[in-house]
Motif scaffolding. Sequence first.
Motif: not given
Length: 307
Positions: A102-115
């Motif tokens: 869902a996050i990548r659908a919004i942000k594109g192919d950007m890697a996501v930081h996980w906390i």
Amino acid sequence: MKNREHDLFVPVTATDTLYLKRIRHPERDGEPVLMLHGVMANGRIFYSDKGRGLAHFLARHGYDVFIADLRGRGRSTPKISRHARHGQTETICEDLPALQAAIRAIKGDMAVHWIAHSWGGVHMSSCLLRQPALIAQVASMVYFGSKRSVHVRNLNKLLEVDLMWNGVARLLCRSIGYLPARRIGLGADDETDKSHRQSKAWAKVAPWRDSDDGFDYQAAALQQQLPPTLYFAAQNDPCRGHPADVRRFREESGNHLARLHLLARRTGHRHDYDHVSLLTHGDAVKDHFPMVLDWLAGRYGMVDENY
């Protein structure tokens, strides 16, 4: 300027929907961050309505922050009841991949930081080890008080883990059908019978294997390499995230770039933080939240190993 906030809802099954709180800078659209709470909790551990907490701190520094409520917790629906059948296997195999997508659908192919806070770190590492294709999609990870098994022996462990979590909570699950932690003042949110049973088993120093199908996370950790991970431990955390147990979790997670940093007066910090205050104390903004910024920016050398 005030951060922008949005409510997002992510369908994960035909009947279950996950809640995502999005908090971001009023003018900048930065790198995405996914935040995950622990057991008997929800995403509120990371933010408040008054603009406090780690989520707002990161948003003010330009990050696009997404705070999750796991299935049945917080504003996710339906609420946990005796009819709920999901547990940590579903969190690992379904919920986290759905949130990432869902996050990548919004942000594109950007890697996501996980906390993550507490058991949320176990869920996150388990998800990546089970589905290694996701590892390349995660830029870095930061865990606050995350441990898998409780090896330490002390009075707090006897009362909080052995008596309440392993004993009283199990009896409640068997009699009511789920753990009404919020109603009895044991936690901020409830747990399903399955999630309690599965997390209880791992916390009792059981092998890191899935109770549904036997998947061996420990073996996977020897084959995969997790993203760079910063493990925070709190000095005044006697059993829910004892520094020695946090260290053991890091060690069993395989060979990856990692730092274990103890939040204590003797290591130069303002307080001997506990399992909750390491995220919620007002001084955290000036004390150790800047270290999170260094880690997310890839300045790993700025964070020292001190335990």
